[in-house]
Motif scaffolding. Sequence first.
Motif, PDB file in Angstrom:
ATOM      1  N   PRO A  35       0.798  -1.230   0.000  1.00 15.72           N
ATOM      2  CA  PRO A  35       0.000   0.000   0.000  1.00 15.72           C
ATOM      3  C   PRO A  35       0.827   1.274   0.000  1.00 15.72           C
ATOM      4  CG  PRO A  35      -0.013  -1.025   2.165  1.00 15.72           C
ATOM      5  CD  PRO A  35       0.637  -2.007   1.237  1.00 15.72           C
ATOM      6  N   TRP A  36       2.111   1.189   0.415  1.00 13.47           N
ATOM      7  CA  TRP A  36       2.967   2.381   0.447  1.00 13.47           C
ATOM      8  C   TRP A  36       3.923   2.423  -0.740  1.00 13.47           C
ATOM      9  CZ3 TRP A  36       4.433   1.541   6.314  1.00 13.47           C
ATOM     10  CH2 TRP A  36       3.306   1.787   7.081  1.00 13.47           C
ATOM     11  N   GLU A  37       3.517   1.792  -1.847  1.00  9.21           N
ATOM     12  CA  GLU A  37       4.419   1.659  -2.990  1.00  9.21           C
ATOM     13  C   GLU A  37       4.867   3.014  -3.546  1.00  9.21           C
ATOM     14  OE1 GLU A  37       4.667  -0.498  -7.396  1.00  9.21           O
ATOM     15  OE2 GLU A  37       2.925  -0.800  -6.088  1.00  9.21           O
ATOM     16  N   ARG A  38       3.979   3.985  -3.543  1.00 11.51           N
ATOM     17  CA  ARG A  38       4.346   5.295  -4.103  1.00 11.51           C
ATOM     18  C   ARG A  38       5.528   5.894  -3.349  1.00 11.51           C
ATOM     19  NH1 ARG A  38       0.049  10.260  -5.181  1.00 11.51           N
ATOM     20  NH2 ARG A  38       1.531  11.683  -6.207  1.00 11.51           N
ATOM     21  N   TRP A  39       5.449   5.893  -2.010  1.00  8.82           N
ATOM     22  CA  TRP A  39       6.566   6.386  -1.207  1.00  8.82           C
ATOM     23  C   TRP A  39       7.780   5.474  -1.361  1.00  8.82           C
ATOM     24  CZ3 TRP A  39       9.310   9.615   1.752  1.00  8.82           C
ATOM     25  CH2 TRP A  39      10.277   9.056   2.600  1.00  8.82           C
ATOM     26  N   ASN A  40       7.543   4.169  -1.331  1.00 13.30           N
ATOM     27  CA  ASN A  40       8.642   3.209  -1.371  1.00 13.30           C
ATOM     28  C   ASN A  40       9.484   3.356  -2.633  1.00 13.30           C
ATOM     29  OD1 ASN A  40       7.947   2.086   1.090  1.00 13.30           O
ATOM     30  ND2 ASN A  40       6.676   0.485   0.187  1.00 13.30           N
ATOM     31  N   ARG A  41       8.833   3.571  -3.765  1.00 17.94           N
ATOM     32  CA  ARG A  41       9.583   3.700  -5.009  1.00 17.94           C
ATOM     33  C   ARG A  41      10.446   4.964  -5.011  1.00 17.94           C
ATOM     34  NH1 ARG A  41       8.797   0.324  -9.235  1.00 17.94           N
ATOM     35  NH2 ARG A  41       7.060  -1.163  -9.106  1.00 17.94           N
ATOM     36  N   LYS A  42       9.954   6.031  -4.396  1.00 20.28           N
ATOM     37  CA  LYS A  42      10.758   7.255  -4.298  1.00 20.28           C
ATOM     38  C   LYS A  42      11.967   7.029  -3.395  1.00 20.28           C
ATOM     39  CE  LYS A  42       6.910  10.467  -5.104  1.00 20.28           C
ATOM     40  NZ  LYS A  42       6.073  11.553  -4.527  1.00 20.28           N
ATOM     41  N   ALA A  43      11.742   6.366  -2.273  1.00 20.55           N
ATOM     42  CA  ALA A  43      12.854   6.073  -1.370  1.00 20.55           C
ATOM     43  C   ALA A  43      13.843   5.116  -2.020  1.00 20.55           C
ATOM     44  CB  ALA A  43      12.323   5.476  -0.061  1.00 20.55           C
ATOM     45  N   TYR A  44      13.333   4.138  -2.769  1.00 24.12           N
ATOM     46  CA  TYR A  44      14.212   3.205  -3.473  1.00 24.12           C
ATOM     47  C   TYR A  44      15.062   3.942  -4.513  1.00 24.12           C
ATOM     48  CZ  TYR A  44      15.747  -0.266  -6.841  1.00 24.12           C
ATOM     49  OH  TYR A  44      16.514  -1.006  -7.697  1.00 24.12           O
ATOM     50  N   ALA A  45      14.452   4.873  -5.252  1.00 22.00           N
ATOM     51  CA  ALA A  45      15.189   5.640  -6.257  1.00 22.00           C
ATOM     52  C   ALA A  45      16.291   6.481  -5.603  1.00 22.00           C
ATOM     53  CB  ALA A  45      14.240   6.528  -7.047  1.00 22.00           C
ATOM     54  N   PHE A  46      15.972   7.077  -4.444  1.00 23.98           N
ATOM     55  CA  PHE A  46      16.973   7.855  -3.713  1.00 23.98           C
ATOM     56  C   PHE A  46      18.121   6.955  -3.266  1.00 23.98           C
ATOM     57  CE2 PHE A  46      18.691   9.121   0.407  1.00 23.98           C
ATOM     58  CZ  PHE A  46      19.170  10.393   0.117  1.00 23.98           C
ATOM     59  N   ASN A  47      17.792   5.799  -2.700  1.00 22.57           N
ATOM     60  CA  ASN A  47      18.829   4.878  -2.235  1.00 22.57           C
ATOM     61  C   ASN A  47      19.688   4.372  -3.381  1.00 22.57           C
ATOM     62  OD1 ASN A  47      17.896   5.150   0.372  1.00 22.57           O
ATOM     63  ND2 ASN A  47      16.722   3.251   0.362  1.00 22.57           N
ATOM     64  N   ASP A  48      19.043   4.110  -4.517  1.00 28.28           N
ATOM     65  CA  ASP A  48      19.780   3.622  -5.678  1.00 28.28           C
ATOM     66  C   ASP A  48      20.753   4.689  -6.185  1.00 28.28           C
ATOM     67  OD1 ASP A  48      20.188   1.573  -7.787  1.00 28.28           O
ATOM     68  OD2 ASP A  48      19.365   3.132  -9.096  1.00 28.28           O
ATOM     69  N   ALA A  49      20.299   5.954  -6.209  1.00 25.21           N
ATOM     70  CA  ALA A  49      21.167   7.045  -6.646  1.00 25.21           C
ATOM     71  C   ALA A  49      22.340   7.231  -5.679  1.00 25.21           C
ATOM     72  CB  ALA A  49      20.362   8.336  -6.765  1.00 25.21           C
ATOM     73  N   ALA A  50      22.063   7.164  -4.370  1.00 26.38           N
ATOM     74  CA  ALA A  50      23.124   7.299  -3.372  1.00 26.38           C
ATOM     75  C   ALA A  50      24.114   6.145  -3.472  1.00 26.38           C
ATOM     76  CB  ALA A  50      22.517   7.361  -1.966  1.00 26.38           C
ATOM     77  N   ASP A  51      23.597   4.965  -3.747  1.00 21.80           N
ATOM     78  CA  ASP A  51      24.470   3.799  -3.880  1.00 21.80           C
ATOM     79  C   ASP A  51      25.395   3.943  -5.084  1.00 21.80           C
ATOM     80  OD1 ASP A  51      25.056   0.878  -3.103  1.00 21.80           O
ATOM     81  OD2 ASP A  51      24.539   0.703  -5.225  1.00 21.80           O
ATOM     82  N   ARG A  52      24.851   4.359  -6.214  1.00 21.33           N
ATOM     83  CA  ARG A  52      25.662   4.504  -7.424  1.00 21.33           C
ATOM     84  C   ARG A  52      26.706   5.614  -7.275  1.00 21.33           C
ATOM     85  NH1 ARG A  52      23.333   2.003 -11.980  1.00 21.33           N
ATOM     86  NH2 ARG A  52      21.258   1.105 -11.578  1.00 21.33           N
ATOM     87  N   ALA A  53      26.324   6.680  -6.573  1.00 28.30           N
ATOM     88  CA  ALA A  53      27.208   7.843  -6.479  1.00 28.30           C
ATOM     89  C   ALA A  53      28.299   7.669  -5.422  1.00 28.30           C
ATOM     90  CB  ALA A  53      26.387   9.092  -6.173  1.00 28.30           C
ATOM     91  N   VAL A  54      27.960   7.040  -4.297  1.00 25.58           N
ATOM     92  CA  VAL A  54      28.909   7.018  -3.178  1.00 25.58           C
ATOM     93  C   VAL A  54      29.161   5.615  -2.633  1.00 25.58           C
ATOM     94  CG1 VAL A  54      29.382   7.879  -0.852  1.00 25.58           C
ATOM     95  CG2 VAL A  54      28.202   9.349  -2.507  1.00 25.58           C
ATOM     96  N   ILE A  55      28.087   4.924  -2.244  1.00 25.79           N
ATOM     97  CA  ILE A  55      28.237   3.700  -1.452  1.00 25.79           C
ATOM     98  C   ILE A  55      28.915   2.591  -2.246  1.00 25.79           C
ATOM     99  CG2 ILE A  55      27.016   1.961  -0.108  1.00 25.79           C
ATOM    100  CD1 ILE A  55      24.806   4.062   0.319  1.00 25.79           C
ATOM    101  N   ARG A  56      28.439   2.323  -3.462  1.00 25.36           N
ATOM    102  CA  ARG A  56      29.036   1.255  -4.257  1.00 25.36           C
ATOM    103  C   ARG A  56      30.485   1.550  -4.626  1.00 25.36           C
ATOM    104  NH1 ARG A  56      30.120  -0.885  -9.159  1.00 25.36           N
ATOM    105  NH2 ARG A  56      29.532  -3.101  -9.464  1.00 25.36           N
ATOM    106  N   PRO A  57      30.836   2.780  -5.067  1.00 24.36           N
ATOM    107  CA  PRO A  57      32.246   3.057  -5.353  1.00 24.36           C
ATOM    108  C   PRO A  57      33.159   2.815  -4.150  1.00 24.36           C
ATOM    109  CG  PRO A  57      30.884   4.747  -6.332  1.00 24.36           C
ATOM    110  CD  PRO A  57      29.966   3.904  -5.486  1.00 24.36           C
ATOM    111  N   VAL A  58      32.693   3.158  -2.958  1.00 26.85           N
ATOM    112  CA  VAL A  58      33.492   2.900  -1.755  1.00 26.85           C
ATOM    113  C   VAL A  58      33.666   1.397  -1.552  1.00 26.85           C
ATOM    114  CG1 VAL A  58      33.557   3.096   0.753  1.00 26.85           C
ATOM    115  CG2 VAL A  58      32.881   5.060  -0.634  1.00 26.85           C
TER     116      VAL A  58
END
Length: 274
Positions: A35-58
């Motif tokens: 039921p919270w998919e709308r919020w969840n997808r936004k949070a997932y997109a944010f986490n994915d962007a943070a992962d690609r930019a910082v977390i995964r390279p580290v």
Amino acid sequence: MQFPSRWKPLKVLALVTFSLVMAGCTIAKPRTDDPWERWNRKAYAFNDAADRAVIRPVAVGYRKITTPNMRRVLSNFFSNLRMPITMVNNLLQGRPKDFTRSTGRFLVNTTLGLVGFFDPASQMGLKLQEQDFGTTLAKWGVPDGPYLVLPLLGSTTARDVFRFPVDRLADPLSWYASHRDLRLQAQYMPTWLFLITLRSRGIEAEGLLEGVYDPYVFYRDAYRQQRVYRIYDGNPPVEVIELLQGVGEDFDPEELLEEQRSINAAPQKTSDGS
């Protein structure tokens, strides 16, 4: 209000009794809606962007400067260091045998395993079986609630989210950070290294995402299945597995196959949007 010292055994007895009573509750069936998919997808997109930019390279850099044996030793160390979380939750679940087993594993690896860098306990039959406050609530009969994605923290549920603050009380990494005030927030370095080791292990599994139609759904379903297996100690009932897989009395394999064919036959957008 301070309780007299003679009352402390009664407090411990009350806690154990409460845990035993709650441990007798029936585990609620997992939810499969979102039921919270709308919020969840936004949070997932944010986490994915943070992962690609910082977390995964580290994490990639960490893998480049370490050997597989070094990563294995560090992973062993952190697994052993966080074992008190499992020990406490075994008590809360009213499982004295599992508490004894997890305590024995912790003591063996802390001593013979040189503070946990090595894992002789597994060779002695004391296998790693992690528990947290989310699984404790599940075994107390608390329903998991809607699936939830939190910024930076990732996948959880309305029930499992309580494991983050509660398990910190039994986490030596949190103890260390909370009792020190070092320059440049250096007291959090052990926690950061632990998180890097976790992300580093995930790099080896990234091939599973190749060809995945919707990565958000993949992560959501993978989280639900992982939690179910942990709650049921690796042996969930068949009806629970069928529920997660969408298999029921009205399950029609031909309809599912036809749906998959239509997805595969649909025109795919190119990188330029055409």
